[in-house]
Write a protein that holds these residues in place. Sequence first.
Motif, PDB file in Angstrom:
ATOM      1  N   TRP A  30      34.093  60.883  26.257  1.00  0.00           N
ATOM      2  CA  TRP A  30      34.809  60.741  26.768  1.00  0.00           C
ATOM      3  C   TRP A  30      35.017  61.705  27.857  1.00  0.00           C
ATOM      4  N   PRO A  31      33.939  62.956  27.427  1.00  0.00           N
ATOM      5  CA  PRO A  31      33.760  64.525  28.060  1.00  0.00           C
ATOM      6  C   PRO A  31      32.794  64.193  29.589  1.00  0.00           C
ATOM      7  N   ALA A  32      31.708  63.449  28.749  1.00  0.00           N
ATOM      8  CA  ALA A  32      30.711  62.859  30.250  1.00  0.00           C
ATOM      9  C   ALA A  32      31.581  62.444  31.012  1.00  0.00           C
ATOM     10  N   GLY A  33      32.560  61.402  31.012  1.00  0.00           N
ATOM     11  CA  GLY A  33      33.151  60.809  31.801  1.00  0.00           C
ATOM     12  C   GLY A  33      34.352  61.783  32.792  1.00  0.00           C
ATOM     13  N   GLN A  34      34.406  62.137  31.833  1.00  0.00           N
ATOM     14  CA  GLN A  34      35.130  63.008  32.598  1.00  0.00           C
ATOM     15  C   GLN A  34      34.576  64.137  34.237  1.00  0.00           C
ATOM     16  N   ALA A  35      33.290  64.794  33.633  1.00  0.00           N
ATOM     17  CA  ALA A  35      32.933  65.036  34.038  1.00  0.00           C
ATOM     18  C   ALA A  35      31.859  64.080  35.447  1.00  0.00           C
ATOM     19  N   VAL A  36      31.595  62.858  35.278  1.00  0.00           N
ATOM     20  CA  VAL A  36      31.582  62.504  36.241  1.00  0.00           C
ATOM     21  C   VAL A  36      32.358  62.081  37.645  1.00  0.00           C
ATOM     22  N   TYR A  37      33.829  62.396  36.669  1.00  0.00           N
ATOM     23  CA  TYR A  37      34.884  62.005  37.339  1.00  0.00           C
ATOM     24  C   TYR A  37      34.882  63.566  38.793  1.00  0.00           C
ATOM     25  N   SER A  39      32.743  65.338  38.774  1.00  0.00           N
ATOM     26  CA  SER A  39      31.936  65.573  40.215  1.00  0.00           C
ATOM     27  C   SER A  39      32.410  64.605  41.509  1.00  0.00           C
ATOM     28  N   LEU A  40      33.109  63.850  41.313  1.00  0.00           N
ATOM     29  CA  LEU A  40      33.173  63.378  42.499  1.00  0.00           C
ATOM     30  C   LEU A  40      34.064  63.531  43.305  1.00  0.00           C
ATOM     31  N   THR A  41      35.213  64.695  42.489  1.00  0.00           N
ATOM     32  CA  THR A  41      36.059  65.201  42.918  1.00  0.00           C
ATOM     33  C   THR A  41      36.203  67.130  43.613  1.00  0.00           C
ATOM     34  N   LEU A  42      37.006  67.651  44.202  1.00  0.00           N
ATOM     35  CA  LEU A  42      37.415  69.282  43.963  1.00  0.00           C
ATOM     36  C   LEU A  42      38.373  69.832  42.853  1.00  0.00           C
ATOM     37  N   GLN A  43      37.955  69.864  41.953  1.00  0.00           N
ATOM     38  CA  GLN A  43      39.160  70.240  41.056  1.00  0.00           C
ATOM     39  C   GLN A  43      39.476  71.751  41.036  1.00  0.00           C
ATOM     40  N   GLN A  44      40.633  71.762  41.416  1.00  0.00           N
ATOM     41  CA  GLN A  44      41.467  73.380  41.613  1.00  0.00           C
ATOM     42  C   GLN A  44      41.077  74.191  40.017  1.00  0.00           C
ATOM     43  N   PRO A  45      40.694  74.745  39.245  1.00  0.00           N
ATOM     44  CA  PRO A  45      40.353  75.356  38.438  1.00  0.00           C
ATOM     45  C   PRO A  45      41.872  75.062  37.173  1.00  0.00           C
ATOM     46  N   GLY A 259      32.172  81.166  37.569  1.00  0.00           N
ATOM     47  CA  GLY A 259      32.746  80.531  39.483  1.00  0.00           C
ATOM     48  C   GLY A 259      33.948  79.996  39.121  1.00  0.00           C
ATOM     49  N   PHE A 260      34.084  79.699  38.408  1.00  0.00           N
ATOM     50  CA  PHE A 260      35.263  78.478  38.293  1.00  0.00           C
ATOM     51  C   PHE A 260      35.159  77.207  39.368  1.00  0.00           C
ATOM     52  N   ASP A 261      33.650  76.586  40.093  1.00  0.00           N
ATOM     53  CA  ASP A 261      33.431  76.017  40.311  1.00  0.00           C
ATOM     54  C   ASP A 261      33.760  75.047  39.760  1.00  0.00           C
ATOM     55  N   TYR A 262      34.601  73.729  38.994  1.00  0.00           N
ATOM     56  CA  TYR A 262      34.555  72.663  38.282  1.00  0.00           C
ATOM     57  C   TYR A 262      33.129  71.741  37.894  1.00  0.00           C
ATOM     58  N   SER A 263      33.921  71.570  39.543  1.00  0.00           N
ATOM     59  CA  SER A 263      33.231  70.158  40.517  1.00  0.00           C
ATOM     60  C   SER A 263      31.654  70.346  40.955  1.00  0.00           C
ATOM     61  N   GLY A 264      31.345  71.654  41.147  1.00  0.00           N
ATOM     62  CA  GLY A 264      30.128  71.383  41.556  1.00  0.00           C
ATOM     63  C   GLY A 264      29.021  71.782  40.144  1.00  0.00           C
ATOM     64  N   ALA A 265      29.646  72.606  38.748  1.00  0.00           N
ATOM     65  CA  ALA A 265      29.255  72.488  37.403  1.00  0.00           C
ATOM     66  C   ALA A 265      29.141  71.163  37.057  1.00  0.00           C
ATOM     67  N   ALA A 266      30.275  70.308  37.294  1.00  0.00           N
ATOM     68  CA  ALA A 266      29.887  68.518  36.457  1.00  0.00           C
ATOM     69  C   ALA A 266      28.743  67.999  36.953  1.00  0.00           C
ATOM     70  N   MET A 273      21.256  66.139  33.501  1.00  0.00           N
ATOM     71  CA  MET A 273      21.687  64.958  32.228  1.00  0.00           C
ATOM     72  C   MET A 273      21.170  63.429  32.770  1.00  0.00           C
ATOM     73  N   ILE A 274      20.859  62.904  33.447  1.00  0.00           N
ATOM     74  CA  ILE A 274      20.245  62.154  34.526  1.00  0.00           C
ATOM     75  C   ILE A 274      18.073  62.534  34.853  1.00  0.00           C
ATOM     76  N   LEU A 275      17.962  63.821  34.818  1.00  0.00           N
ATOM     77  CA  LEU A 275      16.689  63.967  34.401  1.00  0.00           C
ATOM     78  C   LEU A 275      16.142  64.025  32.359  1.00  0.00           C
ATOM     79  N   ILE A 276      17.345  64.592  32.249  1.00  0.00           N
ATOM     80  CA  ILE A 276      16.640  64.323  31.232  1.00  0.00           C
ATOM     81  C   ILE A 276      16.165  63.339  30.057  1.00  0.00           C
ATOM     82  N   VAL A 277      17.718  62.223  30.492  1.00  0.00           N
ATOM     83  CA  VAL A 277      17.380  61.013  30.387  1.00  0.00           C
ATOM     84  C   VAL A 277      15.508  60.109  30.571  1.00  0.00           C
ATOM     85  N   ALA A 278      15.586  60.457  32.052  1.00  0.00           N
ATOM     86  CA  ALA A 278      14.217  59.946  32.697  1.00  0.00           C
ATOM     87  C   ALA A 278      13.666  60.613  32.087  1.00  0.00           C
ATOM     88  N   LEU A 279      12.750  61.865  31.788  1.00  0.00           N
ATOM     89  CA  LEU A 279      12.235  61.993  30.867  1.00  0.00           C
ATOM     90  C   LEU A 279      11.798  61.746  29.678  1.00  0.00           C
TER      91      LEU A 279
END
Lengths: 294, 446
Positions: A30-37, A39-45, A259-266, A273-279
Motif C-alpha cells: 500500500w505505501p509503495a503504491g502510494q509512493a508510485v502515485y 511520484s506521478l503527480t505534484l503533491q501539495q504537502p 523540503g516538503f517536496d513529497y513528489s520529488g522524494a517519492a 527501489m529499482i536500483l536495489i532490486v536490480a542489484l
Amino acid sequence: MEKRTTFRQWWIGVAFAVPQIVLIFTFFYWPAGQAVYWSLTLQQPWGGGNIWVGFDNFRQILSDPLYWNSVVRSIVFALVATGLSMGIALILAVFVDRGLTGSRIHRVVMIWPYGIAAPALALAFRFMMAPEAGFLSSLNRLWPGLWDPGLDGVDAMIEVIVAFSWKYVGYDFVFFLAALQGIPRALSEAAALDGAGWFRRLRDVQLPLLTPTVFFLLVIDITESFQDSFGIVDIMTAGGPARATELMVYKVYFDGFKGFDYSGAAAQSIVLMILIVALTILQFRFIEKRVHYR
Amino acid sequence: MTKKILIATTALLLAAGSAAAAEKTKFDFWFGLTGDLEKRVQEVCGRFNASQNDYEVVCTSQGNYDAALQNTIAAFRAGKQPTVVQVYDVGTATMMLSEAFIPAAQMMKDNGYTIDWNDYIGGISGYYASSKGEMFSFPFNSSTALLYWNRAAFEKIGKSEAPKTWEEAKADAEALKAKGYECPIAINISANESWQLLEQFSAIHGLPIASKNNGYDGLDAELVFNKTKFVQYVKDLKSWYDAGLVKIKAKELGQDMVQAFAAGDCQMILTSVGDHGTVTRTAKEGLSWDVAMLPVYAGTERKNSLVGGASLWTLKGKSAAEYKGAAAFFAFIAKPESALFWSTVTGYIPVTKSGFDFMKAQGFYDKAPYKGREVAIQSLTATPPTPLTRGIRLGGFTQIRAEVGNGLQEVFSGKADPQTAIDGIVARGNQILRRFEATYKGKTLP
C-alpha cells in the motif's frame, strides 16, 4: 517419503496465509503504491490538491547530472562499507571462534553497535573525528591540514563510511560466528592432522563452507547501506561538503521531510527501489552460483 | 450517618470536579523548540494556564522545526491537527499557500480582541503578513543577526568600537592578526548560514534576493543574488579566508563559531541575538565582549535587518471554543509582561513596540547580562521596511538554503570560483522555485 499436511477444505490454507498477506499489504504494497502515485503527480504537502504530471518527476531527476553523481556515490558507499564491515566482522569472528582470550565477552559485546541509533552513533563519531578536537586531531598536528572533513569531500566520505561500517560489523559478526560454529569440528581437526595451518584451514575448509552466510550478508549489507545511511549522513555532514556525501537516500529524506517536496522524494525513492532490486537480482544471478549450500 | 455524609461529600466533590473539568477548554499547541528552550515554552504555557480558569493549553515539543511542520502536516491530513502550531520563518510561504490556517488578524477579530497591528515592529510583522499587510501568524520567538566582537582584543589594537563597514572590519582583522590573534573572524558555511551571509546581508544593503520583491508579488519570482553585491561579499570572504583573517568554525570540526567566540579563540562572529544568552553563560572568565549591528560595505545606506525565528499559526478544522482559547493565548503572549518574561528566560527579542518600551522602562537593557540586546531592535528598525526588506517569500526555501551551503562549500574548498558557484546556486534554486510554482499551479500568494 516426504511428509505433507493437507487440508480438506481449501480455505483453511488461505486463512493461515491471510494475516501475513494483510501485514505485507498494509505495510509494504500500500505505501509503495502510494509512493508510485505520488511520484506521478505534484503533491501539495497540506493535501490541498495534486496535479498529474506523468513521468515529469522522473525526467527531471534523471536529467540532472548531480543526481547521477549521487547514484555513483551511493554505489561506492555501499560497496566500500559492505566490504569493510564484512571483512572486519569475518576476522573478528574467526578470532572468537578460535577461542582466543576474552572471546566469551566479545561474543556478547560485539552485537551492541548494531543496537545503537544512527543519530547517537553519528554524534559520537563526529566528535571523535573532528579535526580540531577529536582523536584525529593528532594527525593534523603531525601533518597540518591532512584531515579536514569540513572541506575535503574524500575525508567526509571516509568519515561516514567508517561510522556506518562500525555499526554493521556487529551485525555481520553474529552471523559469521554462528556459521563458523556450525562447521563440524571434525573437518578442521582432520585438516589440522594433515598438517594444514590455521590460515590454510580457514581458506580451504571454513571459507567455502561459509559462502551461504557471505552471500546472505552481502545482499543484506548492500541493501541496508542504500537505505539506512541517512541518519548518519544527516548528523555528520548533512550531505556536504559541496555534496560530497549526498547519498541517494539522504536526498530522499531531505527533499521529502525537510523540503516538503513529497513528489520529488517519492520519485527518487522509486528510482532507489529499482536500483536495489536490480542489484539484488544481479547478485542472485551471478554470485549465488558460487555459493555451496550443504 | 457518617456514611451518608461521606457519600454526600464524595458526590459533591465529584460534581465540583467534573464541573471544573467541563469549564476548561483544552487545546493543543505544537512547537519545534527543544532542550532549554522547550522548558521555557512550557513555562509560558504554565503561566497562561495559571492566569485564567477557562482554557488549558497543552504544549508538546515535536523535536525540531522540521519535525513540528512535518508532524503537523501528517496530522492535518489525518484530521488530527493541533489548534496552534509554531512554524519557522522559511516555512512561511508553504503555510500561506496551504489553505489550512485562519489568518491571525481574522482570528482575533472573530473572537472579540482588538489588536493594534501597528504596534508590531515593522521588520517583524512584514515577514508574517500577506503582501497586502494582513497579519497571518503571530510572531513568537524572534531574533535577528548581530556582530559579536571581543572588546578586549579590539582594545589591543587601539579600538573601542565595533567595525561599521566591511572595509573597517577587514582592517581590524588584519590588525588583530598582526597582534597574534589566530582567528579574527569566524564563519561557517553550512545551509544555516545562508541566513546571516546571504539573507541578512542582502536586506541591510537593500539588495534583492529574488525578483518580484523577494517573492512577495508572485510565485514566478526568480533568484537574482548572482548579480548583486553578494558576489563581491563572497569573493572578499574567500580572499580573507585565504589570507587567514577568516576561519571556518563548525560543530563537525570540533568547535562551532559561538563556542569559538565564547572561548575567546575567535574575535568576531555573525550570529543571532538568540545566542546572546549562550555567550553570556558560556563565556570564558573575564571575556569582555559586546554586540553591534552587522557591518555594511562603505557607501551603503543601511536598511533594516530581517527577523528570524518562528511564528504561531492557527489551523482550520477545530471548534469555536478551542479558537476562543487560542485567541486568549495569543492575547496573553502579546502582553508586554509576557514579552519581558520571554526575553528574560530566552535570548529572543520583544516583537512589539509596547513590549520593547515596557522592557526599557523596567531597566531590562541597562545592565549585564541583557545589556546589548537592544541593538537587535535598532537593527530591525534601522529604517522602515522597504519592499526588499520586508522578508523573503520563496517556496522550497529550505532546499534553496541547502544549495547556498553547497555553493559556499564549493567556493571555500576551491572547487569553483565565487561567480560560478553562485550562478550554480541561483540556477538550481530557480529549478526549485519552478517546481514549487508548478505544485501550486493556479494559486497565488495572498
